[in-house]
Design an enzyme around this catalytic site. Sequence first.
Site, PDB file in Angstrom:
ATOM      1  N   ASP A 139       0.857  -1.173   0.000  1.00  0.00           N
ATOM      2  CA  ASP A 139       0.000   0.000   0.000  1.00  0.00           C
ATOM      3  C   ASP A 139       0.904   1.237   0.000  1.00  0.00           C
ATOM      4  O   ASP A 139       2.054   1.167   0.455  1.00  0.00           O
ATOM      5  CB  ASP A 139      -0.883  -0.022   1.246  1.00  0.00           C
ATOM      6  CG  ASP A 139      -1.825   1.165   1.318  1.00  0.00           C
ATOM      7  OD1 ASP A 139      -2.342   1.553   0.265  1.00  0.00           O
ATOM      8  OD2 ASP A 139      -2.029   1.693   2.418  1.00  0.00           O
ATOM      9  N   LYS A 140       0.409   2.336  -0.511  1.00  0.00           N
ATOM     10  CA  LYS A 140       1.198   3.577  -0.516  1.00  0.00           C
ATOM     11  C   LYS A 140       1.014   4.353   0.780  1.00  0.00           C
ATOM     12  O   LYS A 140       1.970   4.621   1.505  1.00  0.00           O
ATOM     13  CB  LYS A 140       0.799   4.467  -1.701  1.00  0.00           C
ATOM     14  CG  LYS A 140       1.525   5.820  -1.720  1.00  0.00           C
ATOM     15  CD  LYS A 140       0.998   6.726  -2.801  1.00  0.00           C
ATOM     16  CE  LYS A 140      -0.357   7.292  -2.461  1.00  0.00           C
ATOM     17  NZ  LYS A 140      -0.312   8.247  -1.323  1.00  0.00           N
TER      18      LYS A 140
END
Length: 886
Positions: free
Chosen positions: A323-324
């Site tokens: 995930d960012k």
Amino acid sequence: MNSAAPERPITPDPADNGLSRQEASARLEQFGYNRLPAPPVPGVVELFARQFLSPFIYILLIASAVSFALGQTPSGVFILIVLLINAVIGTVQEFSAQKAAAALKQMMKGTAHALRDGQIVTIDVEEIVPGDIVLLSSGDKVPADIQLLSASSLAVDESMLTGESLAVAKNAGTASDDSTPLTERADQCFAGSIITHGRARGRVIATASDTQLGKIAQGVTGKTSAEPPLMIRIRKFTYQVAFGILAAIAALAGLMMLDGGYSIEDMILMTIGLAVSVIPEGLPAALTVALAIGMSRMAKRNVIIRKLVAVEALGSCTLICSDKTGTLTVNELTIRRVMLPDGRQFEVTGEGVAPGGEITGHAGAQVDATGQETLRELCVAGVLANESHLDYSGGEWVSQGDIVDIAFLVMAKKLGMSITDLRTRQEQVALIPYESEKAYSGVVNRIGDQTVIYAKGSPEKMLAMCNRMASKDGSIAIDKSALESQFTELASRGYRIIALAKKTTSPGDHEMADMIFLGMVAMIDPLRHEAFEAIEKCRTGGIEVAMVTGDHPATAKSIAVELGLCDADATVVTGPMLDEASARGQVAADQLIRQARVFARIEPTKKAQIVDSFMRDGHFVAVTGDGVNDAPAMRQAHAGIAMGKRGTDVAKETADLIVTDDNFSSIVAGIEQGRVVYNNIRKVIGLLVATGFSAILLFFLCVLAGLPMPMIAVQLLWLNLVANGFQDVALAFEPKEGGELSVKPRSPHEPVFDKHIIEHVLVVGSWMGLVAFLNFQWTLDQGQSIEDARNLTLMLMVLFGNIHALNSRSEFRSLFRIPLLRNPFLMLAVPLAQLAHIGAMYVPGLSDVLQIQPISLEQWLQLLALAMSLLVVEELHKILIRRRRQ
């Protein structure tokens, strides 16, 4: 997971009065409590029963039954004790790692404000029912999925559900349906999200499992589709050994029948002994210890293990889907650049809500007095047109409010400005809160006999309000085309741009027009500084990294390019692109997914689809994340990794591992330890299987030579579990050899029993078996009894195990190049194993069961000399391995 929940009819209710208490009670009985279901958890009895579902166990149970039938009670009892010990170990291991996703229910705990019988009441969230009218305000957690009836300046943090890092503006006047992406449903609020500012009133349209959160929970609490890599390899290894045992038993029985000199009882006892000698009874305990040690070492590197087998799973991964927001970035919007209308630009350092950092000019130059004054004027506008708070409490900076507003407060601190002084120096006349329709927020203040208006918002909106712009020499005519060009260039690089304006006018003039354009700030959720090194280590170790986020494609690509995950020309795969490819079939979707490493605007179910595609491509996949939206993909993957600081409870309870410092580099350290664990498991398996193979060869040679069984079943169990058992477990404590992250990950299809271990088993096992046979035959030729010959053979095998355990510390390094005290447990286990066997010779009862007796020092030294020959053989073999590696 992908199937939509059935529609439940909701009869219309008067929006003013809400439900009656009677209707609410009826709907509560109809729809059930507003809470998520907990997954079924196997009990201790079920876990204990599972431990006997193995080919090894079946063979040993048969061996025990036959032993009892033939009157070999000690052997039968000993085998059952071994099975019981292994079952207890396995049960404890699984039960300690077994936790229900209880946090899924915690996500919907608390109270909510609802209209019942025309009155505002506070009720438990669990008692909210479809049709309820719910009142929301800043700081509230949304209790269910809600259709907005009215909203005022409403913004909602949905990052835990969608991955979008910015608060989403909501508006009751828009319209959406089930086909509208979650990120675009401006007229709905979803369970578990947080109201960052504003107020709203809405009707509940879904509760419990029918909410978006509930649909995710169904996937999280379902059966995991990915089997841990270690379990895959161990299962294959188990069946390989079981097949080998059956083949060896059949061959041995055939030889004995051809010989004709063995009775049926001798044949049965010989085959039982062979089965017991080959089965690595000590493997379950050694596996548990190896994983537990890895778990302890990972904890020191800020990685907490929830499921024991995940220790090795992390080391096996070939691709990380990260995930960012909150994983590669800090999840705190930060002002990075300031652009003044006259072209001057300033860089802002630091990240997050901590005011550390500074503002510098081009190439780090100091900001002159004029620049300082202009920056302060711009910052005043950002601080005053602002509803957020930033305080220092409990040893850290704590913020509350919209993250865009907070970023301006942090910038003011970096300029050395007092937020309290700014807000008390001017009398506030009116506050204009942010609304998505206006795309700006503002404040009207009074200073003496003048009115000052500050505003901030989208550049397009601010430019439309302004006719002049600030410069070094005062305000001048605005150059909109130059400013639009500047804005467009920054926006294309993934920045969020906020423009600011000011107007000084006479009392009573509150019109947002003819303002002075002060400048623009470029904001971004900054990268974690350690992410660069971690990504590079992954690349060196042959581990691919893919970014999967719900954020905007431009933002995702900007971050990915900066990290080196892709180049500037790479395609960012979005949710709509994936839908279009999926409509053409799985092959088209797989082709789109497997060529990309950056995915944006991805919803929870699509994250799981991406992970599944990579797994079908042969990858062992680890998924990192911190939100509810990451949970299905984490559950789907071989290893789910949650962020410990900012991670939601759902993410943590779904994950196999939790990174306590939210540091991506800790994941890389965990991968290294995972590889160490697997290497140690290989060493243990090599040690056990080589010992088993030596026993097979010993038995076959004895049959070919027409000799009796060289060791009885209970002696073989003693050898495997006690004499060698200490060493098997101690070998699992072996520290890393170095260079674990400099080699490519193991192929997902590589068996644990690979060519190298097979070669090791053939070389080492053949030598031990041959020497043991020759010694057994020589002892009988000297006229000693079969009991004495077995006694000496068992001691020789114990000594062989001591030498072999020391040599197993590395698959290719010389024993003489490994510091002895690097593994003090093994240095203690080797003499302890020897002393345990010698002690058993003198213990009444135990020596009778094992049919062993004390031997002279001269005999022991002769056997030690024979055992030392194994050291020469193994060192020569390692020289050959090193030459091949070079």
